[in-house]
Write a protein that holds these residues in place. Structure first.
Motif, short mmCIF file in Angstrom:
data_model
loop_
_atom_site.label_atom_id
_atom_site.label_comp_id
_atom_site.label_asym_id
_atom_site.label_seq_id
_atom_site.Cartn_x
_atom_site.Cartn_y
_atom_site.Cartn_z
N GLU A 226 12.30 59.10 69.43
CA GLU A 226 11.77 57.91 70.09
C GLU A 226 10.64 57.29 69.27
N ARG A 227 9.87 58.13 68.59
CA ARG A 227 8.75 57.63 67.78
C ARG A 227 9.25 56.70 66.68
N VAL A 228 10.30 57.11 65.96
CA VAL A 228 10.84 56.27 64.90
C VAL A 228 11.44 54.99 65.47
N LEU A 229 12.16 55.10 66.58
CA LEU A 229 12.76 53.90 67.16
C LEU A 229 11.71 52.94 67.68
N ASN A 230 10.64 53.44 68.28
CA ASN A 230 9.55 52.56 68.71
C ASN A 230 8.91 51.87 67.52
N THR A 231 8.77 52.61 66.41
CA THR A 231 8.24 52.00 65.19
C THR A 231 9.18 50.91 64.69
N LEU A 232 10.48 51.19 64.75
CA LEU A 232 11.47 50.19 64.35
C LEU A 232 11.39 48.95 65.23
N TYR A 233 11.26 49.14 66.56
CA TYR A 233 11.16 48.00 67.46
C TYR A 233 9.98 47.10 67.07
N LEU A 234 8.82 47.72 66.82
CA LEU A 234 7.63 46.95 66.46
C LEU A 234 7.82 46.29 65.09
N TYR A 235 8.44 47.00 64.17
CA TYR A 235 8.74 46.45 62.85
C TYR A 235 9.59 45.19 62.97
N GLN A 236 10.48 45.19 63.98
CA GLN A 236 11.39 44.05 64.19
C GLN A 236 10.87 43.07 65.24
N ASN A 237 9.62 43.27 65.69
CA ASN A 237 9.00 42.38 66.69
C ASN A 237 9.81 42.34 67.99
N THR A 238 10.32 43.51 68.38
CA THR A 238 11.09 43.66 69.62
C THR A 238 10.17 44.20 70.73
N SER A 239 10.19 43.58 71.87
CA SER A 239 9.33 44.01 72.99
C SER A 239 9.80 45.37 73.52
N ILE A 240 8.83 46.23 73.83
CA ILE A 240 9.13 47.56 74.34
C ILE A 240 8.67 47.66 75.79
N TYR A 241 9.58 48.07 76.66
CA TYR A 241 9.27 48.30 78.07
C TYR A 241 9.44 49.79 78.36
N TYR A 242 8.40 50.43 78.87
CA TYR A 242 8.45 51.86 79.13
C TYR A 242 8.92 52.12 80.57
N ALA A 243 10.03 52.83 80.68
CA ALA A 243 10.57 53.17 82.00
C ALA A 243 9.60 54.07 82.74
N GLU A 244 9.62 53.98 84.05
CA GLU A 244 8.71 54.82 84.85
C GLU A 244 9.06 56.30 84.70
N ASN A 245 10.33 56.61 84.76
CA ASN A 245 10.80 57.98 84.56
C ASN A 245 12.33 57.94 84.41
N PHE A 246 12.94 59.10 84.24
CA PHE A 246 14.39 59.16 84.04
C PHE A 246 15.16 58.61 85.24
N GLU A 247 14.60 58.79 86.44
CA GLU A 247 15.33 58.38 87.64
C GLU A 247 15.33 56.87 87.84
N THR A 248 14.43 56.16 87.17
CA THR A 248 14.33 54.70 87.38
C THR A 248 14.97 53.90 86.24
N ILE A 249 15.67 54.58 85.34
CA ILE A 249 16.24 53.88 84.19
C ILE A 249 17.13 52.72 84.63
N GLY A 250 18.03 52.98 85.58
CA GLY A 250 18.92 51.93 86.05
C GLY A 250 18.17 50.76 86.67
N ASP A 251 17.21 51.06 87.53
CA ASP A 251 16.40 50.00 88.16
C ASP A 251 15.65 49.20 87.11
N ASN A 252 15.04 49.90 86.16
CA ASN A 252 14.27 49.21 85.12
C ASN A 252 15.17 48.34 84.25
N CYS A 253 16.39 48.81 83.96
CA CYS A 253 17.35 47.99 83.21
C CYS A 253 17.66 46.69 83.95
N ARG A 254 17.87 46.79 85.23
CA ARG A 254 18.21 45.59 86.02
C ARG A 254 17.02 44.63 86.13
#
Length: 591
Positions: A226-254
């Motif tokens: 995840e560290r490398v991918l987060n670095t890649l997102y910032l390198y590409q000026n892509t916004s990062i949203y941190y999910a609350e936890n594993f159980e909320t992934i679907g809700d956060n996606c929507r």
């Protein structure tokens, strides 16, 4: 601009289209957004506060927190101050925490809350080097991150900060990542600025990034994946949203409609389990269409190779079924990148067919991170493989089948452990991954086994537990499992059933639910799982067939020490904890 050190990404962001939501987290049920300017400003102030503490270049500073924007503020602040970050999994046990802080000689630690503080207090007498504790939350008796940042603001000196930054080389170690090894004490992997950035550049084109994209992040940032991918997102000026936890992934996606996220196979297995459970509740025409959609998905091939009639049926199912799956993950998902463990080809086919492409990749902490990955270009996707080797990385297969890697993203070595470094990297500079693999079509790397996890039966036949475990986990009523049988006459498995999935089954089939304890011994549950085992055995060689599989109670967790943060099994510990059940399986076995 040129990005030579990881923190140079901040200058790149500052010179790009600035965003109001470059980093984001959920607080009190509302998304809190941090702009590009917020990010840069907070990092500069934290760097200044660290410099004011008179810490020396290459001193270590730990971060122990779930994913959040503040994690990044501290990480980049540490980098700019010329220090080395030591990220730690927030739920790590006291023994591993003590070892990491002692071994790294961390002078300072950023923590998320009072629960982590309690762990620190329990071992503080063993941490003579640790001088400063700073909490993201207001915690009595501990300096808060807000106060620390304000202190940095009050002493901020741009000229001094730039002078310190100019003394930091791209060859310098900027982070030490402690592997959550399945055996022994963690090893500190030293990663340099140019090592990690070389990998970011190697994977920057695997998907067509756009500044308008959003990425959902939920795997732990203390792990290199995840560290490398987060670095890649910032390198590409892509916004990062941190999910609350594993159980909320679907809700956060929507809520945020992401274009990308990375996952481990277990997450994707759970998504498919939920889809299957919903399908089981259907009746009549809807059930028939759902069943057709699953059959089609399981046999999906790329580039329309299934023929015209298949594609016609698929379009019907897409309109009636697959479109709903996509909506459940926000409706705008371009792809999911899967790593950390082998992804079952069945899952690849199902999600690709549904318009949710899963790109499987492969790498290790020591290779920072990606060695190979499937990608959207030049016919570079093949199910059942981890894709082509990325540019700048070399791979060869040793005589015993082990995958060897060489390249600029390779670690500098293990911190304070030259013996382990010499064991891992040979005199010619090849890193020995410990994985067994082969090349398909001279292009696609396929992982076949984990060298250290292979075991022999008493008849001298090799058994691949990972392959068998992946087959077992195709059954949604199996939550966790481990294949056993080293030096025994046959392989077997201990299985933790998914009682939540079986509870849904009982509801659909009008079976009374008498509580978890009672239902664990339910004949129907046992029969479903044993029938699955029998079905698996039909496709296996005689020496691989599973016998006397045993259902066991409980769960294997990171906190309990049975699995690593990336969900790999700690086989030795699990064997010890279930010694009685394992002895019963093999105790009276004849064949």
């Amino acid at each position: 601009m040129t990005v030579k050190r990881v923190f140079d990404i901040l200058n790149k962001l500052g010179g790009s289209e600035k965003k109001p939501d470059i980093l984001n987290q959920k607080k009190n049920k509302q998304w809190v957004n941090y702009s590009t300017d917020d990010f840069i400003e907070k990092v500069n102030y934290i760097s200044s506060a660290l410099i004011d503490l008179q810490l020396s270049k290459d001193d270590t500073a730990a971060i122990m927190s779930p994913n959040c924007p503040a994690w990044n503020f501290c990480d980049y602040g540490i980098q700019q101050a010329g220090l080395v970050s030591v990220p730690i999994y927030p739920t790590v046990g006291a023994d591993d925490l003590r070892f990491i802080l002692q071994h790294s000689e961390a002078k300072l630690i950023f923590i998320s809350d009072k629960n982590i503080l309690k762990k620190l207090i329990s071992i503080e007498k063993d941490l003579p080097h640790l001088k400063h504790v700073i909490s993201f939350e207001e915690t009595e008796g501990i300096q808060s991150l807000e106060d620390f940042t304000n202190k940095g603001k009050s002493v901020y000196n741009e000229e001094k900060l730039n002078q310190i930054k100019s003394g930091i080389s791209e060859k310098d170690v900027f982070t030490i990542l402690y592997t959550s090894g399945t055996t022994g004490s963690p090893k500190g992997v030293m990663i340099t600025h140019d090592g990690l950035l070389s990998n970011v550049r190697a994977i920057q084109d695997i998907v067509p990034f756009s500044p308008k994209w959003k990425a959902l992040s939920f795997l732990p940032l203390n792990h290199v994946y995840e560290r490398v991918l987060n670095t890649l997102y910032l390198y590409q000026n892509t916004s990062i949203y941190y999910a609350e936890n594993f159980e909320t992934i679907g809700d956060n996606c929507r809520e945020i409609h992401p274009q990308l996220f990375v996952a481990v196979p277990r997450v994707l297995e759970r998504v498919l389990d939920k889809i299957s459970s919903a399908g089981e509740k259907l009746t009549g025409f809807k059930k028939k269409i759902f069943d057709l959609s699953m059959r089609l998905a399981e046999s999906y091939e790329l580039k329309g190779e299934n023929g015209i009639w298949y594609e016609i049926q698929r379009k019907i199912c897409d309109k009636l079924v697959y479109s709903k799956w996509r909506a459940a993950v926000g409706g705008e998902l371009y792809c999911v990148v899967s790593g950390g463990a082998a992804l079952n080809p069945r899952l690849e086919r199902i999600f690709f067919c549904a318009g949710i492409p899963c790109l499987q990749g492969y790498g290790l902490t020591e290779t920072s991170v990606v060695i190979a990955v499937n990608q959207f270009k030049d016919n570079s996707i093949k199910f059942g493989t981890v894709g082509p080797v990325v540019k700048s990385v070399e791979v060869k297969i040793a005589e015993d089948g082990e995958i060897l890697m060489k390249g600029p993203s390779l670690m500098k070595g293990y911190y304070k452990n030259p013996e382990a470094t010499t064991e891992a990297i040979d005199s010619a500079g090849w890193f020995h991954t410990g994985d067994i693999g082969e090349f398909i079509e001279n292009k696609f790397l396929k992982i076949t086994d984990r060298k250290k996890e292979l075991f022999k039966s008493s008849a001298g036949k090799y058994i691949s537990p990972v392959m068998l475990e992946n087959k077992l986990k195709e059954c949604k009523y199996i939550e966790q499992c481990m294949v056993i049988g080293e030096n025994q006459k046959f392989p077997s498995a201990i299985i933790i059933p998914s009682l939540s999935a079986f509870k849904e089954y009982c509801s659909i089939h009008n079976i009374n639910w008498d509580g978890n304890e009672a239902m664990f011994n339910n004949e129907t549950l046992n029969k479903i799982i044993q029938d699955h085992v029998k079905n698996i055995n039909k496709s296996l060689a005689p020496h691989e067939q599973l016998k006397r599989c045993r259902l066991i109670k409980g769960s294997w967790t990171v906190e309990g020490g049975e699995i690593t943060p990336k969900l790999s099994l700690k086989r030795k510990i699990i064997n010890q904890k279930h010694k009685t059940e394992i002895n019963e399986i093999f105790g009276s076995a004849e064949n």
